[in-house]
Design a protein around this motif. Sequence first.
Motif, PDB file in Angstrom:
ATOM      1  N   GLY A   1       0.788  -1.226   0.000  1.00  0.00           N
ATOM      2  CA  GLY A   1       0.000   0.000   0.000  1.00  0.00           C
ATOM      3  C   GLY A   1       0.822   1.279   0.000  1.00  0.00           C
ATOM      4  N   TRP A   2       2.128   1.165   0.014  1.00  0.00           N
ATOM      5  CA  TRP A   2       3.017   2.329   0.011  1.00  0.00           C
ATOM      6  C   TRP A   2       3.574   2.507  -1.393  1.00  0.00           C
ATOM      7  CZ3 TRP A   2       4.945   5.250   4.348  1.00  0.00           C
ATOM      8  CH2 TRP A   2       4.294   4.944   5.530  1.00  0.00           C
ATOM      9  N   THR A   3       3.109   3.495  -2.112  1.00  0.00           N
ATOM     10  CA  THR A   3       3.463   3.670  -3.521  1.00  0.00           C
ATOM     11  C   THR A   3       4.965   3.549  -3.769  1.00  0.00           C
ATOM     12  OG1 THR A   3       1.546   5.092  -3.782  1.00  0.00           O
ATOM     13  CG2 THR A   3       3.207   5.178  -5.518  1.00  0.00           C
ATOM     14  N   ALA A   4       5.765   4.279  -3.023  1.00  0.00           N
ATOM     15  CA  ALA A   4       7.210   4.302  -3.259  1.00  0.00           C
ATOM     16  C   ALA A   4       7.886   2.979  -2.899  1.00  0.00           C
ATOM     17  CB  ALA A   4       7.859   5.442  -2.483  1.00  0.00           C
TER      18      ALA A   4
ATOM     19  N   LEU B   1      20.787  -1.381  13.753  1.00  0.00           N
ATOM     20  CA  LEU B   1      19.940  -1.825  12.652  1.00  0.00           C
ATOM     21  C   LEU B   1      19.857  -0.718  11.628  1.00  0.00           C
ATOM     22  CD1 LEU B   1      16.859  -0.303  12.900  1.00  0.00           C
ATOM     23  CD2 LEU B   1      16.867  -1.698  14.940  1.00  0.00           C
ATOM     24  N   THR B   2      19.364  -1.065  10.453  1.00  0.00           N
ATOM     25  CA  THR B   2      19.016  -0.054   9.462  1.00  0.00           C
ATOM     26  C   THR B   2      17.552  -0.283   9.110  1.00  0.00           C
ATOM     27  OG1 THR B   2      19.761  -1.442   7.606  1.00  0.00           O
ATOM     28  CG2 THR B   2      21.355   0.127   8.526  1.00  0.00           C
ATOM     29  N   THR B   3      16.850   0.807   8.826  1.00  0.00           N
ATOM     30  CA  THR B   3      15.412   0.702   8.609  1.00  0.00           C
ATOM     31  C   THR B   3      14.903   1.929   7.868  1.00  0.00           C
ATOM     32  OG1 THR B   3      13.344   0.121   9.750  1.00  0.00           O
ATOM     33  CG2 THR B   3      14.742   1.782  10.814  1.00  0.00           C
ATOM     34  N   PHE B   4      13.635   1.890   7.486  1.00  0.00           N
ATOM     35  CA  PHE B   4      13.026   3.041   6.831  1.00  0.00           C
ATOM     36  C   PHE B   4      12.663   4.103   7.869  1.00  0.00           C
ATOM     37  CE2 PHE B   4      12.105  -0.276   3.675  1.00  0.00           C
ATOM     38  CZ  PHE B   4      12.619   0.342   2.541  1.00  0.00           C
ATOM     39  N   VAL B   5      12.981   5.354   7.557  1.00  0.00           N
ATOM     40  CA  VAL B   5      12.727   6.461   8.472  1.00  0.00           C
ATOM     41  C   VAL B   5      11.225   6.695   8.672  1.00  0.00           C
ATOM     42  CG1 VAL B   5      13.002   8.960   8.802  1.00  0.00           C
ATOM     43  CG2 VAL B   5      14.895   7.613   7.882  1.00  0.00           C
ATOM     44  N   ASP B   6      10.463   6.708   7.587  1.00  0.00           N
ATOM     45  CA  ASP B   6       9.075   7.169   7.642  1.00  0.00           C
ATOM     46  C   ASP B   6       8.016   6.077   7.674  1.00  0.00           C
ATOM     47  OD1 ASP B   6       9.838   9.872   7.621  1.00  0.00           O
ATOM     48  OD2 ASP B   6      10.087   9.814   5.446  1.00  0.00           O
TER      49      ASP B   6
ATOM     50  N   PRO C   1       5.785   3.562   9.580  1.00  0.00           N
ATOM     51  CA  PRO C   1       5.406   3.469  11.001  1.00  0.00           C
ATOM     52  C   PRO C   1       5.906   2.216  11.722  1.00  0.00           C
ATOM     53  CG  PRO C   1       3.525   4.147   9.678  1.00  0.00           C
ATOM     54  CD  PRO C   1       4.637   3.799   8.715  1.00  0.00           C
ATOM     55  N   TRP C   2       5.965   1.080  11.036  1.00  0.00           N
ATOM     56  CA  TRP C   2       6.406  -0.144  11.705  1.00  0.00           C
ATOM     57  C   TRP C   2       7.910  -0.347  11.553  1.00  0.00           C
ATOM     58  CZ3 TRP C   2       3.456  -0.014   7.298  1.00  0.00           C
ATOM     59  CH2 TRP C   2       3.996  -0.562   6.145  1.00  0.00           C
ATOM     60  N   ASN C   3       8.618   0.689  11.156  1.00  0.00           N
ATOM     61  CA  ASN C   3      10.074   0.643  11.062  1.00  0.00           C
ATOM     62  C   ASN C   3      10.669   1.585  12.115  1.00  0.00           C
ATOM     63  OD1 ASN C   3      11.123  -0.273   7.693  1.00  0.00           O
ATOM     64  ND2 ASN C   3       9.550  -1.181   8.926  1.00  0.00           N
ATOM     65  N   ALA C   4      11.310   2.692  11.721  1.00  0.00           N
ATOM     66  CA  ALA C   4      12.006   3.550  12.687  1.00  0.00           C
ATOM     67  C   ALA C   4      11.133   3.950  13.886  1.00  0.00           C
ATOM     68  CB  ALA C   4      12.585   4.778  11.996  1.00  0.00           C
ATOM     69  N   PRO C   5       9.872   4.363  13.695  1.00  0.00           N
ATOM     70  CA  PRO C   5       9.065   4.727  14.871  1.00  0.00           C
ATOM     71  C   PRO C   5       8.844   3.552  15.839  1.00  0.00           C
ATOM     72  CG  PRO C   5       8.109   5.677  12.882  1.00  0.00           C
ATOM     73  CD  PRO C   5       9.181   4.710  12.439  1.00  0.00           C
TER      74      PRO C   5
ATOM     75  N   GLY D   1      18.222  -0.076  -4.221  1.00  0.00           N
ATOM     76  CA  GLY D   1      16.951   0.618  -4.380  1.00  0.00           C
ATOM     77  C   GLY D   1      16.243   1.014  -3.102  1.00  0.00           C
ATOM     78  N   LEU D   2      16.870   0.780  -1.965  1.00  0.00           N
ATOM     79  CA  LEU D   2      16.243   1.134  -0.685  1.00  0.00           C
ATOM     80  C   LEU D   2      16.587   2.572  -0.334  1.00  0.00           C
ATOM     81  CD1 LEU D   2      16.974  -2.184   1.227  1.00  0.00           C
ATOM     82  CD2 LEU D   2      14.800  -1.453   0.223  1.00  0.00           C
ATOM     83  N   GLN D   3      15.611   3.462  -0.521  1.00  0.00           N
ATOM     84  CA  GLN D   3      15.776   4.891  -0.238  1.00  0.00           C
ATOM     85  C   GLN D   3      15.102   5.221   1.097  1.00  0.00           C
ATOM     86  OE1 GLN D   3      17.549   6.477  -2.679  1.00  0.00           O
ATOM     87  NE2 GLN D   3      17.522   4.568  -3.830  1.00  0.00           N
ATOM     88  N   GLY D   4      15.473   6.343   1.689  1.00  0.00           N
ATOM     89  CA  GLY D   4      14.823   6.788   2.917  1.00  0.00           C
ATOM     90  C   GLY D   4      15.141   5.926   4.122  1.00  0.00           C
ATOM     91  N   ARG D   5      16.356   5.419   4.167  1.00  0.00           N
ATOM     92  CA  ARG D   5      16.778   4.538   5.257  1.00  0.00           C
ATOM     93  C   ARG D   5      17.637   5.315   6.257  1.00  0.00           C
ATOM     94  NH1 ARG D   5      14.845  -0.690   5.480  1.00  0.00           N
ATOM     95  NH2 ARG D   5      16.869  -1.614   5.858  1.00  0.00           N
ATOM     96  N   CYS D   6      17.700   4.770   7.444  1.00  0.00           N
ATOM     97  CA  CYS D   6      18.569   5.334   8.487  1.00  0.00           C
ATOM     98  C   CYS D   6      19.179   4.197   9.278  1.00  0.00           C
ATOM     99  CB  CYS D   6      17.766   6.249   9.415  1.00  0.00           C
ATOM    100  SG  CYS D   6      16.598   5.367  10.479  1.00  0.00           S
ATOM    101  N   ALA D   7      20.199   4.520  10.034  1.00  0.00           N
ATOM    102  CA  ALA D   7      20.788   3.572  10.983  1.00  0.00           C
ATOM    103  C   ALA D   7      20.328   4.001  12.374  1.00  0.00           C
ATOM    104  CB  ALA D   7      22.305   3.576  10.895  1.00  0.00           C
ATOM    105  N   MET D   8      20.063   3.010  13.214  1.00  0.00           N
ATOM    106  CA  MET D   8      19.623   3.280  14.586  1.00  0.00           C
ATOM    107  C   MET D   8      20.443   2.442  15.545  1.00  0.00           C
ATOM    108  SD  MET D   8      15.452   3.419  14.126  1.00  0.00           S
ATOM    109  CE  MET D   8      15.145   4.435  15.595  1.00  0.00           C
TER     110      MET D   8
END
Length: 169
Positions: A27-30, A115-120, A122-126, A156-163
């Motif tokens: 359901g997430w277009t990007a 870990l590394t995960t998607f910033v935005d 909801p079931w990832n960085a938050p 191809g994984l954009q919008g990622r961060c390390a935590m």
Amino acid sequence: MLIRPTLESDIQCLPDVERSAAQAFAGWTALAWLAQGDVMDCAAHRAFVEAGGSWVAEDPAGRIVGFACVRLAGQALHIHEISVRQEAQGQGFGRRLLQQVIDAARCAGVRELTLTTFVDVPWNAPFYARFGFEMIDEGLLGERLRGILASEHVHGLQGRCAMRLCLAH
């Protein structure tokens, strides 16, 4: 709900668990392409199991609905993957798997979990932030995490961060 170490006999069903978990991205277009993307194969799972870095979550009927895979990296335990079948998401399996990883890291005496995960998403960085994980500023990334993020970007994984979650006393 039972969280236990992954057995050799569990490995064959784990790619399907990850494939199901990835449907949450449909359901997430990007990120919709992730719903059809590659998942870890049995050989990769076996390596985590052999290193003692894999746990599964069983539902009350004894069906495996989730897993967590981690790898020791110096003074850190790195979370490679936590996946929960789509129909079991939101029921606490991911939280229990993450708590198992945190407990294992403390028992092993490592200084931090990474870990590394998607910033935005909801079931990832938050999700991880609720457990005390903090995003690592890009300028403070060590070589290992910078390399992981660069590899993810190439794939191809954009919008990622390390935590990180600091465990040192």
